[in-house]
Every structure is written in structure tokens, then in C-alpha cells.
Design a protein around this motif. Structure first.
Motif, PDB file in Angstrom:
ATOM      1  N   GLY A   1       0.338  17.311  -1.288  1.00  0.00           N
ATOM      2  CA  GLY A   1       1.198  18.336  -0.700  1.00  0.00           C
ATOM      3  C   GLY A   1       2.602  17.857  -0.391  1.00  0.00           C
ATOM      4  N   VAL A   2       2.881  16.557  -0.599  1.00  0.00           N
ATOM      5  CA  VAL A   2       4.175  15.978  -0.243  1.00  0.00           C
ATOM      6  C   VAL A   2       4.706  15.199  -1.449  1.00  0.00           C
ATOM      7  CG1 VAL A   2       5.341  14.401   1.345  1.00  0.00           C
ATOM      8  CG2 VAL A   2       3.412  15.756   2.139  1.00  0.00           C
ATOM      9  N   HIS A   3       5.997  15.336  -1.733  1.00  0.00           N
ATOM     10  CA  HIS A   3       6.580  14.638  -2.881  1.00  0.00           C
ATOM     11  C   HIS A   3       6.953  13.192  -2.570  1.00  0.00           C
ATOM     12  CE1 HIS A   3       6.621  18.102  -5.473  1.00  0.00           C
ATOM     13  NE2 HIS A   3       7.170  18.822  -4.502  1.00  0.00           N
ATOM     14  N   THR A   4       7.294  12.895  -1.319  1.00  0.00           N
ATOM     15  CA  THR A   4       7.678  11.535  -0.963  1.00  0.00           C
ATOM     16  C   THR A   4       6.429  10.664  -0.809  1.00  0.00           C
ATOM     17  OG1 THR A   4       7.701  12.085   1.376  1.00  0.00           O
ATOM     18  CG2 THR A   4       9.799  12.270   0.174  1.00  0.00           C
ATOM     19  N   VAL A   5       6.624   9.336  -0.941  1.00  0.00           N
ATOM     20  CA  VAL A   5       5.496   8.403  -0.898  1.00  0.00           C
ATOM     21  C   VAL A   5       5.784   7.308   0.128  1.00  0.00           C
ATOM     22  CG1 VAL A   5       4.056   6.859  -2.259  1.00  0.00           C
ATOM     23  CG2 VAL A   5       5.111   8.835  -3.364  1.00  0.00           C
ATOM     24  N   PRO A   6       5.044   7.272   1.244  1.00  0.00           N
ATOM     25  CA  PRO A   6       5.198   6.187   2.215  1.00  0.00           C
ATOM     26  C   PRO A   6       4.687   4.871   1.638  1.00  0.00           C
ATOM     27  CG  PRO A   6       3.987   8.052   3.159  1.00  0.00           C
ATOM     28  CD  PRO A   6       4.116   8.294   1.697  1.00  0.00           C
ATOM     29  N   VAL A   7       5.408   3.775   1.921  1.00  0.00           N
ATOM     30  CA  VAL A   7       5.045   2.448   1.409  1.00  0.00           C
ATOM     31  C   VAL A   7       5.078   1.457   2.564  1.00  0.00           C
ATOM     32  CG1 VAL A   7       5.663   0.620  -0.227  1.00  0.00           C
ATOM     33  CG2 VAL A   7       6.113   3.016  -0.824  1.00  0.00           C
TER      34      VAL A   7
ATOM     35  N   GLY B   1       0.667  -4.167   7.299  1.00  0.00           N
ATOM     36  CA  GLY B   1       1.070  -3.046   8.130  1.00  0.00           C
ATOM     37  C   GLY B   1       2.557  -2.921   8.361  1.00  0.00           C
ATOM     38  N   THR B   2       3.375  -3.796   7.764  1.00  0.00           N
ATOM     39  CA  THR B   2       4.828  -3.721   7.931  1.00  0.00           C
ATOM     40  C   THR B   2       5.373  -2.540   7.131  1.00  0.00           C
ATOM     41  OG1 THR B   2       4.924  -6.118   8.154  1.00  0.00           O
ATOM     42  CG2 THR B   2       6.995  -4.981   7.647  1.00  0.00           C
ATOM     43  N   TRP B   3       6.156  -1.712   7.797  1.00  0.00           N
ATOM     44  CA  TRP B   3       6.752  -0.547   7.151  1.00  0.00           C
ATOM     45  C   TRP B   3       7.796  -1.000   6.139  1.00  0.00           C
ATOM     46  CZ3 TRP B   3       5.810   4.222   6.151  1.00  0.00           C
ATOM     47  CH2 TRP B   3       6.831   5.084   5.755  1.00  0.00           C
ATOM     48  N   VAL B   4       7.734  -0.446   4.921  1.00  0.00           N
ATOM     49  CA  VAL B   4       8.702  -0.751   3.869  1.00  0.00           C
ATOM     50  C   VAL B   4       9.687   0.391   3.725  1.00  0.00           C
ATOM     51  CG1 VAL B   4       8.991  -1.201   1.397  1.00  0.00           C
ATOM     52  CG2 VAL B   4       7.096  -2.263   2.648  1.00  0.00           C
ATOM     53  N   GLY B   5       9.188   1.620   3.697  1.00  0.00           N
ATOM     54  CA  GLY B   5      10.064   2.772   3.559  1.00  0.00           C
ATOM     55  C   GLY B   5       9.349   3.913   2.864  1.00  0.00           C
ATOM     56  N   THR B   6      10.113   4.937   2.532  1.00  0.00           N
ATOM     57  CA  THR B   6       9.567   6.106   1.840  1.00  0.00           C
ATOM     58  C   THR B   6      10.255   6.249   0.506  1.00  0.00           C
ATOM     59  OG1 THR B   6       9.184   7.193   3.962  1.00  0.00           O
ATOM     60  CG2 THR B   6       9.192   8.589   2.010  1.00  0.00           C
ATOM     61  N   ALA B   7       9.466   6.248  -0.565  1.00  0.00           N
ATOM     62  CA  ALA B   7      10.005   6.485  -1.909  1.00  0.00           C
ATOM     63  C   ALA B   7      10.184   7.993  -2.084  1.00  0.00           C
ATOM     64  CB  ALA B   7       9.053   5.926  -2.962  1.00  0.00           C
ATOM     65  N   GLU B   8      11.279   8.387  -2.698  1.00  0.00           N
ATOM     66  CA  GLU B   8      11.573   9.813  -2.884  1.00  0.00           C
ATOM     67  C   GLU B   8      10.541  10.498  -3.778  1.00  0.00           C
ATOM     68  OE1 GLU B   8      13.813  11.668  -1.269  1.00  0.00           O
ATOM     69  OE2 GLU B   8      14.068   9.836  -0.111  1.00  0.00           O
ATOM     70  N   ASP B   9       9.952   9.739  -4.702  1.00  0.00           N
ATOM     71  CA  ASP B   9       8.901  10.242  -5.581  1.00  0.00           C
ATOM     72  C   ASP B   9       8.127   9.037  -6.110  1.00  0.00           C
ATOM     73  OD1 ASP B   9      10.178   9.286  -8.089  1.00  0.00           O
ATOM     74  OD2 ASP B   9      11.634  10.858  -7.675  1.00  0.00           O
ATOM     75  N   PRO B  10       6.984   9.245  -6.769  1.00  0.00           N
ATOM     76  CA  PRO B  10       6.195   8.110  -7.264  1.00  0.00           C
ATOM     77  C   PRO B  10       6.955   7.185  -8.216  1.00  0.00           C
ATOM     78  CG  PRO B  10       4.848  10.078  -7.258  1.00  0.00           C
ATOM     79  CD  PRO B  10       6.260  10.508  -6.925  1.00  0.00           C
ATOM     80  N   ASP B  11       7.921   7.710  -8.963  1.00  0.00           N
ATOM     81  CA  ASP B  11       8.690   6.879  -9.891  1.00  0.00           C
ATOM     82  C   ASP B  11       9.597   5.889  -9.172  1.00  0.00           C
ATOM     83  OD1 ASP B  11       7.547   8.126 -12.088  1.00  0.00           O
ATOM     84  OD2 ASP B  11       9.133   9.641 -12.214  1.00  0.00           O
ATOM     85  N   ALA B  12       9.884   6.115  -7.900  1.00  0.00           N
ATOM     86  CA  ALA B  12      10.801   5.256  -7.146  1.00  0.00           C
ATOM     87  C   ALA B  12      10.089   4.167  -6.339  1.00  0.00           C
ATOM     88  CB  ALA B  12      11.664   6.114  -6.220  1.00  0.00           C
TER      89      ALA B  12
ATOM     90  N   LEU C   1       0.850  -1.179   0.000  1.00  0.00           N
ATOM     91  CA  LEU C   1       0.000   0.000   0.000  1.00  0.00           C
ATOM     92  C   LEU C   1       0.886   1.229   0.000  1.00  0.00           C
ATOM     93  CD1 LEU C   1      -2.599  -1.157   2.666  1.00  0.00           C
ATOM     94  CD2 LEU C   1      -2.851  -1.213   0.188  1.00  0.00           C
ATOM     95  N   VAL C   2       0.472   2.243  -0.753  1.00  0.00           N
ATOM     96  CA  VAL C   2       1.216   3.497  -0.817  1.00  0.00           C
ATOM     97  C   VAL C   2       0.247   4.641  -0.547  1.00  0.00           C
ATOM     98  CG1 VAL C   2       2.916   2.572  -2.438  1.00  0.00           C
ATOM     99  CG2 VAL C   2       0.911   3.748  -3.316  1.00  0.00           C
ATOM    100  N   VAL C   3       0.785   5.733  -0.013  1.00  0.00           N
ATOM    101  CA  VAL C   3      -0.023   6.894   0.309  1.00  0.00           C
ATOM    102  C   VAL C   3       0.455   8.067  -0.541  1.00  0.00           C
ATOM    103  CG1 VAL C   3      -0.758   8.465   2.133  1.00  0.00           C
ATOM    104  CG2 VAL C   3      -0.299   6.056   2.673  1.00  0.00           C
ATOM    105  N   PHE C   4      -0.454   8.545  -1.404  1.00  0.00           N
ATOM    106  CA  PHE C   4      -0.153   9.726  -2.215  1.00  0.00           C
ATOM    107  C   PHE C   4      -0.797  10.932  -1.552  1.00  0.00           C
ATOM    108  CE2 PHE C   4      -0.063   6.338  -5.473  1.00  0.00           C
ATOM    109  CZ  PHE C   4       1.223   6.542  -5.950  1.00  0.00           C
ATOM    110  N   ASP C   5       0.016  11.910  -1.242  1.00  0.00           N
ATOM    111  CA  ASP C   5      -0.462  13.156  -0.651  1.00  0.00           C
ATOM    112  C   ASP C   5      -0.031  14.274  -1.592  1.00  0.00           C
ATOM    113  OD1 ASP C   5      -1.064  15.403   0.831  1.00  0.00           O
ATOM    114  OD2 ASP C   5      -0.139  14.666   2.674  1.00  0.00           O
TER     115      ASP C   5
END
Length: 158
Positions: free
Chosen positions: A119-125, A130-141, A113-117
Motif C-alpha cells: 500500500g506504500v511506494h516508499t521503502v524503509p531501510v 536496528g540502525t535507521w538508514v532511511g527511506t528509499a523513494e521506490d524499490p529501485d532506489a 533489512l527493507v520493508v515492502f508494503d
């Protein structure tokens, strides 16, 4: 098989599927002579023209209004499958409107699951469990981050 010349305007239904090394493509077009859902026809289309296939695979997106021309191939009694439009001309009449999410959007990438906001360029994944994967620097990553999580390698490939 019978081939009938045909031209029509319609909307690209979904992303085209590449064929032989990107030199061919299969796609669907939705057309309606009255703009009423009851009159809609979904046309199974294929092109063997590498220039049209490249345009479809590179520049077109679902919702684009297209004018296509070619030959409607009707199967004979011994042929499998249904009618198919063999496309040899393609014109983009109107691109699909660009969508800008106004609010936060939760999207699925398989079991992730990813969260697109907006107002924010990074994307939590994170995983659907519910296991945290990390934050992508942008949707392309996003795909790189998921691949790194699955393989245990760093996201940048180092």
C-alpha cells in the motif's frame, strides 16, 4: 568430449550469470518428464550466442518455462566438470507468474533489512542491528540509499 543433440522444456532455475561482457551466459534449467519432483533433472547450461545471452540476462526471470535446444557435452576421462548443455536455441513458452505481495514483507539486502508494503511506494531501510538508514523513494532506489549510507555521500550522488 562427446556432443549429443538435445532439446527440452524446463523452468529457469535462477538468474543467469553473465560471462564475457554479457556475450555469454550460464544458467540452470529444471526439467521433469512427469512433473514429479522425483523425476526432476537440473541441467547446467551455457550459451555463447550473444542474442540468447542478452535475452536471458535482460528479459528472462526464474520460473519462466523455456524450450532450449543445443548439444549436451559429456566430459571425457581427462576433462574436469560434469555434463553441460551448450544452448543454441531458446524460446519462452510461458512467463513466470507475476507475484504481488498481499501483505507487508521484510526482505534482506546483505546486512540491511527493507520493508515492502504493497500500500506504500516508499521503502524503509535499516541495518540488521536496528540502525535507521532511511527511506528509499521506490524499490529501485534501495541500492542507492544503501551505497550512500556506506559511503557517507548523499543518495542522489550530489
Amino acid at each position: 568430449m562427446t556432443a549429443i543433440p538435445l532439446a527440452l522444456d524446463g523452468y529457469l532455475d535462477d538468474l543467469p550469470v553473465p560471462g564475457d561482457e554479457g556475450l555469454t551466459a550460464s544458467f540452470r534449467v529444471i526439467s521433469s518428464p512427469t512433473d514429479d519432483a522425483m523425476d526432476e533433472t537440473v541441467w547446467a547450461c551455457r550459451t555463447a550466442d550473444p542474442h540468447i545471452a542478452h535475452s536471458l540476462l535482460t528479459w528472462m526471470r526464474p520460473g519462466d518455462l523455456l524450450r532450449i535446444g543445443g548439444h549436451l557435452v559429456l566430459p571425457g576421462p581427462d576433462d574436469e566438470g560434469g555434463p553441460q548443455l551448450s544452448v543454441d536455441t531458446l524460446e519462452l513458452l510461458l512467463p513466470a507468474p507475476t507475484r504481488h505481495p498481499a501483505d507487508m514483507v521484510l526482505d534482506r539486502y546483505g546486512p540491511y533489512l527493507v520493508v515492502f508494503d504493497p500500500g506504500v511506494h516508499t521503502v524503509p531501510v535499516f541495518t540488521e542491528a536496528g540502525t535507521w538508514v532511511g527511506t528509499a523513494e521506490d524499490p529501485d532506489a534501495i541500492n542507492d540509499l544503501i551505497h550512500a549510507h556506506e559511503t557517507g555521500s548523499p543518495p542522489d550522488g550530489t
